[in-house]
Design a protein around this motif. Structure first.
Motif, PDB file in Angstrom:
ATOM      1  N   ARG A 125      -9.012 -56.741 -16.091  1.00  0.00           N
ATOM      2  CA  ARG A 125      -9.319 -56.271 -17.440  1.00  0.00           C
ATOM      3  C   ARG A 125      -9.685 -57.437 -18.362  1.00  0.00           C
ATOM      4  NH1 ARG A 125      -4.807 -56.829 -20.880  1.00  0.00           N
ATOM      5  NH2 ARG A 125      -5.456 -55.171 -22.312  1.00  0.00           N
ATOM      6  N   LYS A 164     -17.002 -57.491 -16.557  1.00  0.00           N
ATOM      7  CA  LYS A 164     -16.375 -56.383 -17.276  1.00  0.00           C
ATOM      8  C   LYS A 164     -16.136 -55.229 -16.315  1.00  0.00           C
ATOM      9  CE  LYS A 164     -16.207 -53.574 -21.217  1.00  0.00           C
ATOM     10  NZ  LYS A 164     -14.831 -53.620 -21.594  1.00  0.00           N
ATOM     11  N   ARG A 210     -14.258 -51.354 -15.813  1.00  0.00           N
ATOM     12  CA  ARG A 210     -13.735 -50.156 -16.471  1.00  0.00           C
ATOM     13  C   ARG A 210     -12.851 -49.439 -15.470  1.00  0.00           C
ATOM     14  NH1 ARG A 210     -17.019 -49.068 -21.003  1.00  0.00           N
ATOM     15  NH2 ARG A 210     -18.894 -50.306 -20.968  1.00  0.00           N
ATOM     16  N   PHE A 215     -13.664 -44.609 -14.089  1.00  0.00           N
ATOM     17  CA  PHE A 215     -15.024 -44.445 -14.607  1.00  0.00           C
ATOM     18  C   PHE A 215     -15.675 -43.199 -14.002  1.00  0.00           C
ATOM     19  CE2 PHE A 215     -19.583 -45.431 -14.802  1.00  0.00           C
ATOM     20  CZ  PHE A 215     -19.682 -45.702 -16.153  1.00  0.00           C
TER      21      PHE A 215
END
Length: 94
Positions: A15, A23, A25, A28
């Protein structure tokens, strides 16, 4: 909303661009088809847009749904994603 210990551990590592400035997530949503106005989705455990990379962590349930996982992964690869899988135990021990 209830991550497994492995998901929680990995999320802390990736994170906020903590892993190689990429990056990620969590959880998702990826739409994979629409039929008769009904949209169908896959939910990736972790996703990096820059590399179209999906990271899946496999718990005990995946031993029972191996065929589904193969079909799902094949569809995601057809859509242009790279998919890597790790057993939960591997994340927590290595």
């Amino acid at each position: 909303h209830n991550p497994t210990p492995a998901e929680k551990f990995l999320w802390e590592k990736v994170r906020a661009r903590r892993f190689m400035e990429m990056k990620f997530r969590r959880q998702f949503i990826i739409q994979h088809e629409e039929r008769m106005g009904i949209k169908r989705f896959f939910i990736a455990d972790f996703f990096c847009y820059e590399h179209q990379l999906i990271v899946e962590l496999d718990g005990a349930i995946h031993k029972q749904q191996g065929e589904y996982d193969k079909i799902r992964e094949g569809r995601l690869v057809e859509m242009g994603f790279k998919v890597i899988r790790f057993p939960n135990e591997k994340i927590l021990s290595d």
